[in-house]
Design a protein around this motif. Structure first.
Motif, PDB file in Angstrom:
ATOM      1  N   LEU A  46       0.831  -1.201   0.000  1.00  0.00           N
ATOM      2  CA  LEU A  46       0.000   0.000   0.000  1.00  0.00           C
ATOM      3  C   LEU A  46       0.871   1.257   0.000  1.00  0.00           C
ATOM      4  O   LEU A  46       0.664   2.172  -0.815  1.00  0.00           O
ATOM      5  N   LEU A  47       1.870   1.302   0.867  1.00  0.00           N
ATOM      6  CA  LEU A  47       2.753   2.475   0.879  1.00  0.00           C
ATOM      7  C   LEU A  47       3.423   2.652  -0.477  1.00  0.00           C
ATOM      8  O   LEU A  47       3.545   3.758  -0.990  1.00  0.00           O
ATOM      9  N   ARG A  48       3.859   1.534  -1.057  1.00  0.00           N
ATOM     10  CA  ARG A  48       4.560   1.607  -2.338  1.00  0.00           C
ATOM     11  C   ARG A  48       3.635   2.087  -3.460  1.00  0.00           C
ATOM     12  O   ARG A  48       4.088   2.748  -4.391  1.00  0.00           O
ATOM     13  N   ASN A  51       3.444   5.835  -3.330  1.00  0.00           N
ATOM     14  CA  ASN A  51       4.674   6.476  -3.803  1.00  0.00           C
ATOM     15  C   ASN A  51       4.973   6.093  -5.260  1.00  0.00           C
ATOM     16  O   ASN A  51       5.992   6.462  -5.806  1.00  0.00           O
ATOM     17  N   PHE A  52       4.096   5.291  -5.839  1.00  0.00           N
ATOM     18  CA  PHE A  52       4.228   4.831  -7.229  1.00  0.00           C
ATOM     19  C   PHE A  52       5.493   4.016  -7.475  1.00  0.00           C
ATOM     20  O   PHE A  52       6.005   3.964  -8.585  1.00  0.00           O
ATOM     21  N   LEU A  53       5.986   3.389  -6.403  1.00  0.00           N
ATOM     22  CA  LEU A  53       7.027   2.375  -6.596  1.00  0.00           C
ATOM     23  C   LEU A  53       6.354   1.113  -7.116  1.00  0.00           C
ATOM     24  O   LEU A  53       6.973   0.279  -7.758  1.00  0.00           O
ATOM     25  N   LEU A  75       5.807  10.720 -12.817  1.00  0.00           N
ATOM     26  CA  LEU A  75       5.819  10.092 -11.495  1.00  0.00           C
ATOM     27  C   LEU A  75       7.004  10.542 -10.665  1.00  0.00           C
ATOM     28  O   LEU A  75       6.930  10.592  -9.444  1.00  0.00           O
ATOM     29  N   ASN A  76       8.099  10.898 -11.327  1.00  0.00           N
ATOM     30  CA  ASN A  76       9.246  11.374 -10.559  1.00  0.00           C
ATOM     31  C   ASN A  76       8.911  12.652  -9.804  1.00  0.00           C
ATOM     32  O   ASN A  76       9.351  12.856  -8.678  1.00  0.00           O
ATOM     33  N   GLU A  77       8.102  13.494 -10.440  1.00  0.00           N
ATOM     34  CA  GLU A  77       7.701  14.733  -9.769  1.00  0.00           C
ATOM     35  C   GLU A  77       6.814  14.444  -8.564  1.00  0.00           C
ATOM     36  O   GLU A  77       6.954  15.065  -7.516  1.00  0.00           O
ATOM     37  N   VAL A  78       5.916  13.491  -8.736  1.00  0.00           N
ATOM     38  CA  VAL A  78       5.042  13.123  -7.614  1.00  0.00           C
ATOM     39  C   VAL A  78       5.889  12.522  -6.498  1.00  0.00           C
ATOM     40  O   VAL A  78       5.735  12.868  -5.327  1.00  0.00           O
ATOM     41  N   ARG A  79       6.791  11.631  -6.868  1.00  0.00           N
ATOM     42  CA  ARG A  79       7.610  10.948  -5.852  1.00  0.00           C
ATOM     43  C   ARG A  79       8.429  11.923  -5.020  1.00  0.00           C
ATOM     44  O   ARG A  79       8.678  11.686  -3.849  1.00  0.00           O
ATOM     45  N   GLN A  80       8.855  13.018  -5.647  1.00  0.00           N
ATOM     46  CA  GLN A  80       9.641  14.007  -4.899  1.00  0.00           C
ATOM     47  C   GLN A  80       8.842  14.608  -3.754  1.00  0.00           C
ATOM     48  O   GLN A  80       9.399  15.104  -2.790  1.00  0.00           O
ATOM     49  N   GLN A  81       7.535  14.576  -3.897  1.00  0.00           N
ATOM     50  CA  GLN A  81       6.692  15.192  -2.866  1.00  0.00           C
ATOM     51  C   GLN A  81       6.285  14.207  -1.790  1.00  0.00           C
ATOM     52  O   GLN A  81       5.628  14.556  -0.831  1.00  0.00           O
TER      53      GLN A  81
END
Ligand code: ADP
Ligand code: MG
Length: 243
Positions: A46-48, A51-53, A75-81
């Protein structure tokens, strides 16, 4: 109350294994939510997905009101947040503590080195490592390494922090210092989702606790209520084993 992250009817399978089943979840700004449940219940997955991992099979992940579409959005932009801290710290062994913290802001966010150093030192002061800037990770205890990992995640200025069993790999006497650091973050208003087996922390620090079993959310509620007065039998059984 501003909504930070919302999940609707999220499903995820690995082959034939249906790991997340119709997960609905909302976390508002400055909320601290603990996620508890037996090993294998789907907490890390769920956590992943948040974070879109991992990419969900279906359902929605909505970040600050915007539905994220893995095929369309960056997704990299989202992951940064979305900051993430894992059980294992994965620090670069050949870099000092400060170099570990400033690496991503400089490389990914293109922050000027001088500014990154200034901010990195501030973060290390905050997690109680103001005297360790130039030390290599091998010289640190597990608790100190995990606090570096927290500072490193914070250096990207995330809007939400996800913790996946951040104290599970630590010797018992080092757990407290990491939990204290997380408690401080929570008090400062950081939005956090924490997967943990530290029920004392969940009860004390988390506004809400969610109990997962076999890929489903079985019960959720204000932490005090969930721990002191669980309604579902499965929650009662779980708590009687871990409390
Ligand atoms: P938890 O964090 O609650 O222990 P996980 O989310 O790690 O649970 O795992 C849930 C289930 O999904 C487990 O049965 C696990 O073996 C399986 N699983 C997790 N990741 C993968 C993967 N990448 N491939 C196949 N199965 C996986
Ligand atoms: Mg896990």
């Amino acid at each position: 109350m501003k909504e930070m992250i919302r999940v609707e009817k999220l499903n995820k399978s690995f082959g034939d294994l249906h790991v997340l089943k119709d997960i609905d979840l909302t976390v508002n700004e400055s909320d601290v939510m603990c996620l508890v449940g037996a090993s294998g219940s789907g907490k890390s997955t769920l956590l992943r997905c948040l974070n879109f991992l991992e990419i969900k099979d279906n359902g929605k992940v909505i970040f600050e009101g915007k539905q994220i579409e893995p095929k369309k959005d960056n997704l990299n932009e989202v992951r940064q947040q979305v900051g993430m801290v894992f059980q294992h710290f994965n620090l670069f062994p050949h870099k000092t503590v400060l170099e570990n913290v400033i690496e991503a802001p400089i490389m990914v966010k293109k922050i000027e080195k001088k500014q990154a150093i200034e901010e990195g030192k501030e973060l290390l002061d905050k997690v109680g490592l103001g005297d360790k800037y130039d030390v290599y990770p091998a010289k640190l205890s597990g608790g100190q390494k995990q606090r570096v990992a927290i500072a490193r995640a914070l250096a990207m200025k995330p809007k939400i922090m996800l913790f996946d069993e951040p104290t599970s790999a630590l010797d018992p006497e080092l757990v407290g210092e990491v939990l204290e650091t997380m408690k401080k973050l929570a008090k400062e208003g950081m939005t956090m989702i924490v997967v943990t087996h530290e029920m004392g922390f969940a009860k004390e620090v988390a506004d809400y606790t969610v109990y997962m079993h076999d890929g489903r959310i079985v019960e959720r509620g204000p932490s005090n209520e969930l721990f002191d007065n669980p309604k579902e039998q499965r929650t009662k059984d779980f708590l009687s084993k871990v409390l």
